[in-house]
Write a protein that holds these residues in place. Structure first.
Motif, PDB file in Angstrom:
ATOM      1  N   PHE A 152       0.861  -1.186   0.000  1.00 49.88           N
ATOM      2  CA  PHE A 152       0.000   0.000   0.000  1.00 49.88           C
ATOM      3  C   PHE A 152       0.895   1.234   0.000  1.00 49.88           C
ATOM      4  CE2 PHE A 152      -4.096  -1.977   0.993  1.00 49.88           C
ATOM      5  CZ  PHE A 152      -4.996  -0.997   0.593  1.00 49.88           C
ATOM      6  N   HIS A 153       2.001   1.156   0.743  1.00 53.18           N
ATOM      7  CA  HIS A 153       2.938   2.271   0.859  1.00 53.18           C
ATOM      8  C   HIS A 153       4.171   2.020   0.003  1.00 53.18           C
ATOM      9  CE1 HIS A 153       0.998   3.451   4.933  1.00 53.18           C
ATOM     10  NE2 HIS A 153       0.513   4.189   3.947  1.00 53.18           N
ATOM     11  N   ALA A 154       4.560   3.035  -0.755  1.00 59.10           N
ATOM     12  CA  ALA A 154       5.589   2.884  -1.781  1.00 59.10           C
ATOM     13  C   ALA A 154       6.928   2.401  -1.237  1.00 59.10           C
ATOM     14  CB  ALA A 154       5.767   4.220  -2.510  1.00 59.10           C
ATOM     15  N   ASN A 155       7.399   3.005  -0.138  1.00 59.31           N
ATOM     16  CA  ASN A 155       8.724   2.619   0.354  1.00 59.31           C
ATOM     17  C   ASN A 155       8.684   1.384   1.250  1.00 59.31           C
ATOM     18  OD1 ASN A 155       7.599   3.747   2.639  1.00 59.31           O
ATOM     19  ND2 ASN A 155       9.358   5.045   3.142  1.00 59.31           N
ATOM     20  N   GLU A 156       7.557   0.703   1.257  1.00 65.00           N
ATOM     21  CA  GLU A 156       7.445  -0.564   1.975  1.00 65.00           C
ATOM     22  C   GLU A 156       7.412  -1.733   0.982  1.00 65.00           C
ATOM     23  OE1 GLU A 156       4.107  -0.180   4.667  1.00 65.00           O
ATOM     24  OE2 GLU A 156       4.942   1.625   5.596  1.00 65.00           O
ATOM     25  N   TRP A 157       8.151  -1.565  -0.124  1.00 65.97           N
ATOM     26  CA  TRP A 157       8.168  -2.555  -1.196  1.00 65.97           C
ATOM     27  C   TRP A 157       8.676  -3.918  -0.734  1.00 65.97           C
ATOM     28  CZ3 TRP A 157      13.194  -3.798  -1.078  1.00 65.97           C
ATOM     29  CH2 TRP A 157      14.130  -2.804  -0.805  1.00 65.97           C
ATOM     30  N   ILE A 158       9.405  -3.964   0.387  1.00 65.54           N
ATOM     31  CA  ILE A 158       9.887  -5.265   0.869  1.00 65.54           C
ATOM     32  C   ILE A 158       8.711  -6.184   1.214  1.00 65.54           C
ATOM     33  CG2 ILE A 158      10.061  -4.703   3.341  1.00 65.54           C
ATOM     34  CD1 ILE A 158      12.744  -6.210   3.362  1.00 65.54           C
ATOM     35  N   THR A 159       7.544  -5.597   1.526  1.00 61.21           N
ATOM     36  CA  THR A 159       6.369  -6.426   1.833  1.00 61.21           C
ATOM     37  C   THR A 159       5.935  -7.241   0.611  1.00 61.21           C
ATOM     38  OG1 THR A 159       4.839  -4.595   1.313  1.00 61.21           O
ATOM     39  CG2 THR A 159       5.546  -4.826   3.603  1.00 61.21           C
ATOM     40  N   THR A 160       6.073  -6.673  -0.586  1.00 63.03           N
ATOM     41  CA  THR A 160       5.758  -7.418  -1.806  1.00 63.03           C
ATOM     42  C   THR A 160       6.691  -8.605  -1.964  1.00 63.03           C
ATOM     43  OG1 THR A 160       4.869  -5.488  -2.961  1.00 63.03           O
ATOM     44  CG2 THR A 160       5.687  -7.283  -4.339  1.00 63.03           C
ATOM     45  N   MET A 161       7.955  -8.386  -1.709  1.00 63.60           N
ATOM     46  CA  MET A 161       8.938  -9.465  -1.819  1.00 63.60           C
ATOM     47  C   MET A 161       8.636 -10.579  -0.815  1.00 63.60           C
ATOM     48  SD  MET A 161      12.379  -7.193  -2.325  1.00 63.60           S
ATOM     49  CE  MET A 161      13.408  -8.611  -2.676  1.00 63.60           C
ATOM     50  N   VAL A 162       8.251 -10.197   0.398  1.00 66.10           N
ATOM     51  CA  VAL A 162       7.920 -11.193   1.420  1.00 66.10           C
ATOM     52  C   VAL A 162       6.693 -11.994   1.002  1.00 66.10           C
ATOM     53  CG1 VAL A 162       7.078 -11.472   3.791  1.00 66.10           C
ATOM     54  CG2 VAL A 162       9.012  -9.952   3.336  1.00 66.10           C
ATOM     55  N   VAL A 163       5.642 -11.304   0.575  1.00 62.55           N
ATOM     56  CA  VAL A 163       4.406 -11.986   0.194  1.00 62.55           C
ATOM     57  C   VAL A 163       4.639 -12.909  -1.000  1.00 62.55           C
ATOM     58  CG1 VAL A 163       2.141 -11.597  -0.837  1.00 62.55           C
ATOM     59  CG2 VAL A 163       2.811 -10.315   1.178  1.00 62.55           C
ATOM     60  N   MET A 164       5.392 -12.449  -1.988  1.00 56.40           N
ATOM     61  CA  MET A 164       5.666 -13.293  -3.148  1.00 56.40           C
ATOM     62  C   MET A 164       6.509 -14.509  -2.767  1.00 56.40           C
ATOM     63  SD  MET A 164       4.094 -12.302  -5.860  1.00 56.40           S
ATOM     64  CE  MET A 164       5.017 -13.022  -7.219  1.00 56.40           C
ATOM     65  N   SER A 165       7.418 -14.344  -1.825  1.00 56.46           N
ATOM     66  CA  SER A 165       8.212 -15.479  -1.362  1.00 56.46           C
ATOM     67  C   SER A 165       7.352 -16.472  -0.597  1.00 56.46           C
ATOM     68  CB  SER A 165       9.372 -14.997  -0.489  1.00 56.46           C
ATOM     69  OG  SER A 165      10.314 -14.286  -1.262  1.00 56.46           O
ATOM     70  N   LEU A 166       6.411 -15.979   0.189  1.00 55.25           N
ATOM     71  CA  LEU A 166       5.478 -16.868   0.884  1.00 55.25           C
ATOM     72  C   LEU A 166       4.633 -17.655  -0.113  1.00 55.25           C
ATOM     73  CD1 LEU A 166       4.310 -14.458   3.738  1.00 55.25           C
ATOM     74  CD2 LEU A 166       5.622 -16.562   4.052  1.00 55.25           C
ATOM     75  N   VAL A 167       4.175 -16.989  -1.159  1.00 61.32           N
ATOM     76  CA  VAL A 167       3.406 -17.664  -2.201  1.00 61.32           C
ATOM     77  C   VAL A 167       4.258 -18.743  -2.864  1.00 61.32           C
ATOM     78  CG1 VAL A 167       2.385 -17.350  -4.495  1.00 61.32           C
ATOM     79  CG2 VAL A 167       1.844 -15.748  -2.664  1.00 61.32           C
ATOM     80  N   ASN A 168       5.490 -18.394  -3.244  1.00 59.79           N
ATOM     81  CA  ASN A 168       6.390 -19.343  -3.889  1.00 59.79           C
ATOM     82  C   ASN A 168       6.650 -20.556  -2.988  1.00 59.79           C
ATOM     83  OD1 ASN A 168       9.450 -18.738  -5.850  1.00 59.79           O
ATOM     84  ND2 ASN A 168       8.105 -20.504  -5.732  1.00 59.79           N
TER      85      ASN A 168
END
Length: 395
Positions: A161-177
């Motif tokens: 939701f917040h631009a500089n919190e992009w690490i959350t996308t990486m975490v979520v995608m890794s959880l999915v993987n």
């Protein structure tokens, strides 16, 4: 990986042959009549890739199978072979290789373009997942959703939701993987048989709510908007602390849950790198897309991933149901994160969801430090939040 049906083959047989749960094969081939498979029909086998192998003079199919720990028939069906003795030195044979390693990168931050490529890769390797676009950003970037599972329980998660919190996308995608690898390999996560989760729960994930903002933080402003964005950023070309969307509106202050309180008390009264709630609730296409998406789906619970603090918020104005506290207690136990019922905040996605639907909603604050969190924290964050991810599916 793709194979072609031979006379007498079935999806159940392919499940046994490749040791992949039958339901994953069926869901990977939804447009095919499973009860009447025609010879020559293409069937997708999830969790596998085909790898070329050059035949040596001393090779036999039995020798290759033994060395690679592969069934002879798995090799034969992949190569459409009728005779196991039809090998010629120098020819290329394709071998089925089970996927056991991540295909989502955790070494470099990635913006919307790389995320799109990662999602396409996962869809190709795990065709039982569904990918959809729930809306577009200010600049027209797709806001994508991944959906996994067929169960009656419906769980939604989102990130960035917040631009500089992009690490959350990486975490979520890794959880999915990680979840997908576990499903296709029949390997438990924290002792949990994940195919049961797949059958009981439908998981929805929007890994990047704010693609324009993330791209701005990582790559700088697009040429056609450079002047406007620089003005919002007080003339600075450093965007590391930018949280808003490309128009300077904080998307997690956009939802109609006492939005007027935030409008009155937030210091920014015009577009800013953070905290400006906009000229009205749901004025931004990203926030409206999320609100419409939630309205059109009957999710049982939602989790929004943010940073930082190693805590999570689970209440709002007393609208949260008793189930929320049960979930919060388990999330706290499996992650070590602190459960916080109420904070003096309004207009957030989680606030609006709890108020509107009286169902459990959570804002999960990953890691500790100053945003954006460094990638050196990634693996520690992933380890701790894995328990929350799983608990949201099994409870």
């Amino acid at each position: 990986m793709e194979v072609r049906v031979r006379e007498g083959d079935s999806c159940a047989y392919y499940g046994r042959l490749f040791q992949v749960p039958l339901e994953l094969i069926v869901d990977s081939n939804e447009n095919i009549n499973q009860s009447d498979l025609k010879t020559g029909t293409k069937i997708l086998i999830p969790g596998y890739v085909s790898v070329p192998y050059t035949i040596n003079a001393e090779d036999t199919l039995w020798k290759i199978g033994k060395e690679k720990n592969l069934s002879l028939d798995a090799i034969m069906v992949l190569n459409q072979m009728q005779n196991p003795n039809q090998l010629a030195p120098g020819d290329t044979l394709y071998l089925p290789e089970r996927i056991t390693q991540y295909h989502v990168s955790s070494k470099l931050p990635y913006g919307s373009g790389i995320l799109t490529k990662q999602i396409k890769t996962l869809k190709r390797l795990y065709p039982f997942i569904n990918v959809d676009t729930i809306g577009t950003s200010v600049l027209g970037s797709q806001i994508q959703e991944i959906r996994i599972g067929k169960g009656s329980k419906k769980v939604h998660m989102n990130a960035s939701f917040h631009a500089n919190e992009w690490i959350t996308t990486m975490v979520v995608m890794s959880l999915v993987n990680q979840y997908l690898i576990s499903l296709t390999n029949r390997s438990p996560l924290r002792g949990i048989n994940t195919i049961n989760l797949y059958n009981e729960t439908e998981l929805s994930i929007v890994p990047m709510v704010n693609p324009d903002g993330v791209d701005l933080v990582l790559k700088g402003p697009p040429t056609n908007l450079r002047q406007e964005v620089m003005e919002i950023n007080d003339g600075s070309d450093e965007f590391v602390h930018w949280k808003a969307n490309i128009r300077g509106v904080d998307l997690n202050n956009q939802f109609p849950a006492n939005w007027e309180i935030e409008q009155e008390r937030k210091i920014p009264k015009s577009p800013a790198p953070r905290d400006y709630p906009g000229r009205s609730s749901l004025s931004e296409p990203e926030a409206k897309a999320m609100a419409d998406f939630i309205k059109n789906n009957q999710f049982d619970r939602v989790l929004a991933f943010h940073t930082q603090g190693e805590e999570f918020y689970w209440g709002y104005e007393g609208f949260e149901p008793p189930e929320s506290e049960i979930l919060a207690t388990e999330f706290e136990r499996v992650s070590g994160y602190k459960a916080v019922r109420n904070v003096d905040s309004h207009a957030g996605f989680k606030d609006w969801y709890i108020q509107e639907y009286k169902r459990p909603g959570f804002t999960i604050e990953l890691g500790r430090g100053i945003n954006p969190l460094p990638l050196s924290q990634f693996h520690d964050i992933l380890k701790k939040v894995e328990g929350i991810f799983l608990a949201s599916l099994y409870l």
